[in-house]
Motif scaffolding. Sequence first.
Motif, PDB file in Angstrom:
ATOM      1  N   SER A   1       0.969  -0.680 -12.292  1.00  0.00           N
ATOM      2  CA  SER A   1       1.856  -1.411 -11.383  1.00  0.00           C
ATOM      3  C   SER A   1       2.580  -0.451 -10.447  1.00  0.00           C
ATOM      4  N   ALA A   2       2.967   0.699 -10.958  1.00  0.00           N
ATOM      5  CA  ALA A   2       3.630   1.695 -10.125  1.00  0.00           C
ATOM      6  C   ALA A   2       2.692   2.187  -9.025  1.00  0.00           C
ATOM      7  N   ARG A   3       1.422   2.421  -9.368  1.00  0.00           N
ATOM      8  CA  ARG A   3       0.443   2.856  -8.358  1.00  0.00           C
ATOM      9  C   ARG A   3       0.234   1.774  -7.297  1.00  0.00           C
ATOM     10  N   ARG A   4       0.126   0.522  -7.731  1.00  0.00           N
ATOM     11  CA  ARG A   4      -0.042  -0.577  -6.777  1.00  0.00           C
ATOM     12  C   ARG A   4       1.162  -0.676  -5.841  1.00  0.00           C
ATOM     13  N   THR A   5       2.340  -0.516  -6.395  1.00  0.00           N
ATOM     14  CA  THR A   5       3.551  -0.581  -5.584  1.00  0.00           C
ATOM     15  C   THR A   5       3.591   0.563  -4.585  1.00  0.00           C
ATOM     16  N   LEU A   6       3.213   1.762  -5.018  1.00  0.00           N
ATOM     17  CA  LEU A   6       3.169   2.910  -4.111  1.00  0.00           C
ATOM     18  C   LEU A   6       2.177   2.646  -2.975  1.00  0.00           C
ATOM     19  N   ARG A   7       1.002   2.116  -3.319  1.00  0.00           N
ATOM     20  CA  ARG A   7       0.011   1.763  -2.285  1.00  0.00           C
ATOM     21  C   ARG A   7       0.583   0.740  -1.309  1.00  0.00           C
ATOM     22  N   SER A   8       1.325  -0.217  -1.820  1.00  0.00           N
ATOM     23  CA  SER A   8       1.936  -1.243  -0.984  1.00  0.00           C
ATOM     24  C   SER A   8       2.949  -0.622  -0.026  1.00  0.00           C
ATOM     25  N   TRP A   9       3.745   0.314  -0.530  1.00  0.00           N
ATOM     26  CA  TRP A   9       4.722   0.988   0.331  1.00  0.00           C
ATOM     27  C   TRP A   9       4.020   1.758   1.444  1.00  0.00           C
ATOM     28  N   ILE A  10       2.895   2.390   1.105  1.00  0.00           N
ATOM     29  CA  ILE A  10       2.141   3.133   2.118  1.00  0.00           C
ATOM     30  C   ILE A  10       1.635   2.169   3.185  1.00  0.00           C
ATOM     31  N   SER A  11       1.069   1.049   2.776  1.00  0.00           N
ATOM     32  CA  SER A  11       0.486   0.107   3.731  1.00  0.00           C
ATOM     33  C   SER A  11       1.535  -0.520   4.644  1.00  0.00           C
ATOM     34  N   LYS A  12       2.768  -0.619   4.167  1.00  0.00           N
ATOM     35  CA  LYS A  12       3.830  -1.225   4.966  1.00  0.00           C
ATOM     36  C   LYS A  12       4.546  -0.220   5.873  1.00  0.00           C
ATOM     37  N   ASN A  13       4.319   1.061   5.665  1.00  0.00           N
ATOM     38  CA  ASN A  13       5.016   2.089   6.431  1.00  0.00           C
ATOM     39  C   ASN A  13       4.012   2.799   7.339  1.00  0.00           C
ATOM     40  N   THR A  14       3.885   2.327   8.574  1.00  0.00           N
ATOM     41  CA  THR A  14       2.864   2.870   9.476  1.00  0.00           C
ATOM     42  C   THR A  14       3.113   4.326   9.836  1.00  0.00           C
ATOM     43  N   GLU A  15       4.378   4.724   9.909  1.00  0.00           N
ATOM     44  CA  GLU A  15       4.669   6.136  10.205  1.00  0.00           C
ATOM     45  C   GLU A  15       4.200   7.029   9.063  1.00  0.00           C
ATOM     46  N   LEU A  16       4.448   6.594   7.833  1.00  0.00           N
ATOM     47  CA  LEU A  16       3.974   7.342   6.664  1.00  0.00           C
ATOM     48  C   LEU A  16       2.450   7.381   6.656  1.00  0.00           C
ATOM     49  N   GLN A  17       1.808   6.255   6.934  1.00  0.00           N
ATOM     50  CA  GLN A  17       0.342   6.211   6.988  1.00  0.00           C
ATOM     51  C   GLN A  17      -0.199   7.233   7.984  1.00  0.00           C
ATOM     52  N   ALA A  18       0.387   7.262   9.173  1.00  0.00           N
ATOM     53  CA  ALA A  18      -0.092   8.171  10.217  1.00  0.00           C
ATOM     54  C   ALA A  18       0.103   9.627   9.812  1.00  0.00           C
ATOM     55  N   ALA A  19       1.264   9.933   9.251  1.00  0.00           N
ATOM     56  CA  ALA A  19       1.541  11.315   8.828  1.00  0.00           C
ATOM     57  C   ALA A  19       0.601  11.732   7.696  1.00  0.00           C
ATOM     58  N   LEU A  20       0.362  10.833   6.759  1.00  0.00           N
ATOM     59  CA  LEU A  20      -0.557  11.145   5.659  1.00  0.00           C
ATOM     60  C   LEU A  20      -1.977  11.351   6.187  1.00  0.00           C
ATOM     61  N   ALA A  21      -2.389  10.517   7.132  1.00  0.00           N
ATOM     62  CA  ALA A  21      -3.735  10.665   7.706  1.00  0.00           C
ATOM     63  C   ALA A  21      -3.880  12.034   8.390  1.00  0.00           C
ATOM     64  N   ARG A  22      -2.845  12.463   9.105  1.00  0.00           N
ATOM     65  CA  ARG A  22      -2.887  13.785   9.755  1.00  0.00           C
ATOM     66  C   ARG A  22      -2.973  14.913   8.731  1.00  0.00           C
ATOM     67  N   SER A  23      -2.462  14.663   7.536  1.00  0.00           N
ATOM     68  CA  SER A  23      -2.485  15.697   6.490  1.00  0.00           C
ATOM     69  C   SER A  23      -3.812  15.727   5.727  1.00  0.00           C
ATOM     70  N   GLY A  24      -4.714  14.783   6.041  1.00  0.00           N
ATOM     71  CA  GLY A  24      -5.997  14.729   5.356  1.00  0.00           C
ATOM     72  C   GLY A  24      -6.043  13.744   4.204  1.00  0.00           C
ATOM     73  N   TYR A  25      -4.999  12.987   4.017  1.00  0.00           N
ATOM     74  CA  TYR A  25      -4.939  12.004   2.934  1.00  0.00           C
ATOM     75  C   TYR A  25      -5.926  10.867   3.187  1.00  0.00           C
ATOM     76  N   THR A  26      -6.576  10.436   2.136  1.00  0.00           N
ATOM     77  CA  THR A  26      -7.370   9.206   2.166  1.00  0.00           C
ATOM     78  C   THR A  26      -6.908   8.340   1.000  1.00  0.00           C
ATOM     79  N   GLY A  27      -7.155   7.067   1.078  1.00  0.00           N
ATOM     80  CA  GLY A  27      -6.754   6.145   0.018  1.00  0.00           C
ATOM     81  C   GLY A  27      -7.391   6.447  -1.318  1.00  0.00           C
ATOM     82  N   LYS A  28      -8.513   7.156  -1.299  1.00  0.00           N
ATOM     83  CA  LYS A  28      -9.210   7.488  -2.545  1.00  0.00           C
ATOM     84  C   LYS A  28      -8.717   8.785  -3.175  1.00  0.00           C
ATOM     85  N   ALA A  29      -7.809   9.466  -2.514  1.00  0.00           N
ATOM     86  CA  ALA A  29      -7.291  10.732  -3.036  1.00  0.00           C
ATOM     87  C   ALA A  29      -6.592  10.492  -4.372  1.00  0.00           C
TER      88      ALA A  29
END
Length: 86
Positions: free
Chosen positions: A40-68
């Motif tokens: 549940s904690a992982r799902r919630t973290l994923r939800s926070w990522i999906s709702k925060n577009t600035e965080l998504q963009a910054a993570l993408a620039r860092s090489g993050y993928t959803g499968k990491a």
Amino acid sequence: MKTTTTETSIPEEKTTSARIQAYSKSQLAALYLPHIQPASARRTLRSWISKNTELQAALARSGYTGKAILLTPAQVGLFFRFLGEP
């Protein structure tokens, strides 16, 4: 001549802030949500990522993928910056 020294003990302040270091997504989710089940904690973290577009963009620039599974210290720093420290 014998000298005695007295040590003044200063109570150490307990800090709950997490260190910026490599964490798995499960570990990071548990830092933010320690009182719920790990899945549940992982799902919630994923939800926070999906709702925060600035965080998504910054993570993408860092090489993050959803499968990491493992997050780099730089990526953990982004979570702390956008979500606050756990």
